[in-house]
Design an enzyme around this catalytic site. Structure first.
Site, PDB file in Angstrom:
ATOM      1  N   LYS A 182      29.800  64.937  20.797  1.00 23.81           N
ATOM      2  CA  LYS A 182      29.365  66.340  20.650  1.00 23.81           C
ATOM      3  C   LYS A 182      27.848  66.452  20.708  1.00 23.81           C
ATOM      4  CE  LYS A 182      31.576  66.537  16.773  1.00 23.81           C
ATOM      5  NZ  LYS A 182      32.294  65.264  16.852  1.00 23.81           N
ATOM      6  N   GLY A 239      27.403  62.214  12.511  1.00 16.70           N
ATOM      7  CA  GLY A 239      26.280  61.457  13.059  1.00 16.70           C
ATOM      8  C   GLY A 239      26.261  61.651  14.562  1.00 16.70           C
ATOM      9  N   HIS A 240      25.266  62.378  15.045  1.00 20.74           N
ATOM     10  CA  HIS A 240      25.174  62.612  16.484  1.00 20.74           C
ATOM     11  C   HIS A 240      24.104  61.710  17.067  1.00 20.74           C
ATOM     12  CE1 HIS A 240      27.773  65.941  16.039  1.00 20.74           C
ATOM     13  NE2 HIS A 240      26.899  66.777  15.526  1.00 20.74           N
ATOM     14  N   THR A 241      24.457  60.989  18.124  1.00 21.38           N
ATOM     15  CA  THR A 241      23.484  60.108  18.782  1.00 21.38           C
ATOM     16  C   THR A 241      23.034  60.753  20.084  1.00 21.38           C
ATOM     17  OG1 THR A 241      24.748  58.271  17.889  1.00 21.38           O
ATOM     18  CG2 THR A 241      23.104  57.740  19.572  1.00 21.38           C
ATOM     19  N   ASP A 271      33.492  62.012  16.876  1.00 24.89           N
ATOM     20  CA  ASP A 271      32.818  61.027  17.741  1.00 24.89           C
ATOM     21  C   ASP A 271      33.093  61.258  19.224  1.00 24.89           C
ATOM     22  OD1 ASP A 271      31.997  59.680  15.365  1.00 24.89           O
ATOM     23  OD2 ASP A 271      33.948  58.694  15.287  1.00 24.89           O
ATOM     24  N   GLN A 305      32.642  66.431  13.135  1.00 24.70           N
ATOM     25  CA  GLN A 305      33.972  65.818  13.069  1.00 24.70           C
ATOM     26  C   GLN A 305      34.842  66.342  14.219  1.00 24.70           C
ATOM     27  OE1 GLN A 305      32.906  67.172   9.670  1.00 24.70           O
ATOM     28  NE2 GLN A 305      31.773  65.288   9.603  1.00 24.70           N
ATOM     29  N   ARG A 323      30.889  51.266  11.575  1.00 24.79           N
ATOM     30  CA  ARG A 323      32.244  50.706  11.619  1.00 24.79           C
ATOM     31  C   ARG A 323      32.792  50.699  13.049  1.00 24.79           C
ATOM     32  NH1 ARG A 323      35.365  54.171   7.036  1.00 24.79           N
ATOM     33  NH2 ARG A 323      33.966  55.774   7.783  1.00 24.79           N
ATOM     34  N   THR A 381      28.231  54.895  10.001  1.00 22.39           N
ATOM     35  CA  THR A 381      28.633  53.760   9.170  1.00 22.39           C
ATOM     36  C   THR A 381      28.573  52.416   9.907  1.00 22.39           C
ATOM     37  OG1 THR A 381      30.908  54.070   9.882  1.00 22.39           O
ATOM     38  CG2 THR A 381      30.249  55.206   7.864  1.00 22.39           C
ATOM     39  N   GLY A 428      27.652  59.524  31.243  1.00 23.87           N
ATOM     40  CA  GLY A 428      26.697  58.595  30.639  1.00 23.87           C
ATOM     41  C   GLY A 428      26.072  59.261  29.429  1.00 23.87           C
TER      42      GLY A 428
HETATM   43  P1  GDP Z   1      29.433  62.809  18.094  1.00 20.75           P
HETATM   44  O1  GDP Z   1      29.477  62.586  16.636  1.00 20.75           O
HETATM   45  O2  GDP Z   1      30.614  63.581  18.592  1.00 20.75           O
HETATM   46  O3  GDP Z   1      28.128  63.369  18.575  1.00 20.75           O
HETATM   47  O4  GDP Z   1      29.556  61.416  18.808  1.00 20.75           O
HETATM   48  P2  GDP Z   1      28.729  60.070  18.523  1.00 20.75           P
HETATM   49  O5  GDP Z   1      27.290  60.328  18.656  1.00 20.75           O
HETATM   50  O6  GDP Z   1      29.220  59.413  17.294  1.00 20.75           O
HETATM   51  O7  GDP Z   1      29.288  59.163  19.687  1.00 20.75           O
HETATM   52  C1  GDP Z   1      29.051  59.399  20.940  1.00 20.75           C
HETATM   53  C2  GDP Z   1      28.371  58.171  21.502  1.00 20.75           C
HETATM   54  O8  GDP Z   1      28.656  58.122  22.874  1.00 20.75           O
HETATM   55  C3  GDP Z   1      26.859  58.242  21.407  1.00 20.75           C
HETATM   56  O9  GDP Z   1      26.348  56.947  21.251  1.00 20.75           O
HETATM   57  C4  GDP Z   1      26.447  58.825  22.747  1.00 20.75           C
HETATM   58  O10 GDP Z   1      25.156  58.413  23.132  1.00 20.75           O
HETATM   59  C5  GDP Z   1      27.487  58.244  23.644  1.00 20.75           C
HETATM   60  N1  GDP Z   1      27.881  59.095  24.770  1.00 20.75           N
HETATM   61  C6  GDP Z   1      28.022  60.442  24.803  1.00 20.75           C
HETATM   62  N2  GDP Z   1      28.480  60.836  26.017  1.00 20.75           N
HETATM   63  C7  GDP Z   1      28.633  59.713  26.743  1.00 20.75           C
HETATM   64  C8  GDP Z   1      29.100  59.444  28.069  1.00 20.75           C
HETATM   65  O11 GDP Z   1      29.488  60.322  28.822  1.00 20.75           O
HETATM   66  N3  GDP Z   1      29.136  58.126  28.449  1.00 20.75           N
HETATM   67  C9  GDP Z   1      28.739  57.114  27.638  1.00 20.75           C
HETATM   68  N4  GDP Z   1      28.822  55.873  28.115  1.00 20.75           N
HETATM   69  N5  GDP Z   1      28.303  57.325  26.381  1.00 20.75           N
HETATM   70  C10 GDP Z   1      28.252  58.605  25.954  1.00 20.75           C
END
Ligand code: GDP
Length: 429
Positions: A16, A40-42, A13, A225, A304, A302, A416
């Site tokens: 990435k 899960g990448h957002t 999380d 992960q 969570r 999830t 951001g």
């Molecule tokens: P991943 O599994 O490593 O891709 O991470 P996730 O997607 O679970 O969590 C990262 C969350 O942080 C996502 O909702 C992204 O949109 C958000 N995010 C990523 N980089 C930044 C950042 O620099 N600032 C903020 N505020 N949110 C971010």
């Protein structure tokens, strides 16, 4: 050799998805090499949210080919629904932009049931698995009884393999856990249908990657992960069921180590963890709540709430060693805005003894008390900043300190969630 591996330096999380999407603007090929849809990448691009679990996060960049390598475990239902959704949105027009290795193993529904049933049975020692069947599917692979994506294309031999596995899995579900069983006939029909639909996406990805590297194309290997969830190097048993460190890119994608040139470690400016297991810098009170709210720390897979705490340089150094980081991406710097002071753990005290190394055993990590140094906070909004020089002094000092403690240059700073909300100090390729 423009091959770059990007992996998480913490417990996953780390953001990435955002970093991979951003780097993928310069990539020709983006490769997932381990794990499954427990990731899960957002991604936020032009105000639109995309959550990806299996398809590599490079897919939103139109010029990329996105490869799911042999080391991944694939839930065909999830993969097909992602493909359908990306096609519906016009992101994926050409099936050749998503390539699935025929050697990747298939997650069957019985493994999702077993994943949940077994974790429930662990009671207070539950791992906190996502219940997506990843662990049991890797077990089947190592036990040499797994079913691979290419097998779905051969309806004849598939029948026997499904019958055999279904009998064993149903026995465990019924007799050990008292859970409902699954119908082998229905599963066979479903599996044949998956094979028919996945056919146009399946390819032997090893020569594809070899060709891309020989032609000097930019290849980005996308980790899921994070380092401390790695089955060997993480906080076992509170880990995922695959290796996730950078070296896994070689085995999971099918490229030799001599072809990897750079390794980017992705870390948040603080630390989070989902599920059970020790977390030395965890803040269970107000400080943790503030980080969770500011960083919107709730799981993409999830939902969570994530456990939150300060940045841990002991972990970062260990991650730098096991992955061979050549650079760092420091994410979510904007989330630290408004903190009066920002602590960083530089060492641990374990049973009164000072250590700068991440301990060998889980119980030592459980007993580790972080030793903090404290840096001044900043109140400015960082989301409009694009150059390092334009960051507030306190934020720059924090970045410099992270770099010094890790012994690795910070190449990217994310301020951001948006694609462009990135401060670039060194171009990744
Ligand atoms: P991943 O599994 O490593 O891709 O991470 P996730 O997607 O679970 O969590 C990262 C969350 O942080 C996502 O909702 C992204 O949109 C958000 N995010 C990523 N980089 C930044 C950042 O620099 N600032 C903020 N505020 N949110 C971010």
């Amino acid at each position: 050799m423009p091959a770059l591996v990007a992996v998480g330096a913490q417990w996953g999380d780390e953001g990435k998805g955002k970093v991979v999407d951003w780097i993928a603007a310069q990539a020709d090929v983006v490769v997932r090499f381990h794990g499954g849809n427990n990731a899960g990448h957002t991604l936020w691009v032009e105000g639109e949210k995309t959550v990806l679990h299996v398809v590599p996060a490079g897919v939103l960049q139109p010029g990329t080919t996105n490869v799911i390598g042999p080391g991944v475990v694939v839930d065909p239902v999830v993969l097909l629904s992602e493909i359908d959704e990306l096609t519906r949105r016009g992101v994926l027009k050409d099936p050749s932009r998503v390539r699935v290795s025929g050697r990747a193993h298939v997650i069957f529904p019985w493994n999702c049931s077993l994943d949940k049933a077994r974790d429930e049975a662990r009671k207070e020692r539950a791992i906190g698995t996502t219940g997506r069947g990843i662990g049991p599917t890797y077990e089947d692979k190592v036990a040499r009884r797994g079913i691979r994506v290419a097998d779905l294309l051969e309806a004849g031999s598939l029948r026997g393999a499904i019958d055999e596995l279904a009998a064993a899995k149903n026995r465990e579900l019924r007799e050990v856990h008292g859970w409902p069983t699954l119908d082998a006939d229905e599963l066979y029909d479903e599996a044949v249908a998956w094979g028919r639909r996945l056919g146009p996406y399946v390819e032997h990805t090893t020569p594809l990657l070899d060709r891309a590297l020989r032609e000097g194309k930019n290849v980005l290997f996308e980790g899921a992960q994070g380092t401390f969830l790695d089955i060997d190097h993480g906080t076992y048993p509170y880990v995922t069921s695959s290796n996730c460190v950078a070296g896994t890119a070689c085995t999971g994608a099918g490229v030799g180590p001599t072809r990897i040139e750079r390794v980017l470690g992705i870390t948040k400016a603080y630390t989070t963890r989902v599920g059970g297991g020790p977390f030395p810098t965890e803040e269970t009170g107000e400080a943790g709540d503030t980080l969770r709210a500011a960083g919107d720390e709730f799981g993409a897979t999830t939902g969570r709430p994530r456990r939150c705490g300060w940045l841990d340089a002991v972990m970062l150094r260990e991650a730098a060693v096991v992955n061979g980081f050549t650079g760092l991406a420091l994410n979510k710097m904007d989330v630290l805005r408004g903190q009066r002071e920002i602590p960083i753990a530089t060492a641990y005290r374990v049973d009164g003894k000072l250590t700068h190394d991440f301990p060998m055993t889980l119980s030592e990590v459980e007993r580790a008390e972080p030793v903090y140094e404290t840096w001044a906070g900043f109140s400015q909004d960082l989301c409009g900043v694009r150059r390092f020089e334009d960051l507030p002094d306190a934020a720059r000092r924090y970045v410099d300190r992270v770099e010094a403690l890790a012994g690795i240059p910070v190449e990217l700073i994310s301020v951001g969630p948006g694609r462009d909300e990135t401060v670039v100090r060194t171009s990744p390729f």
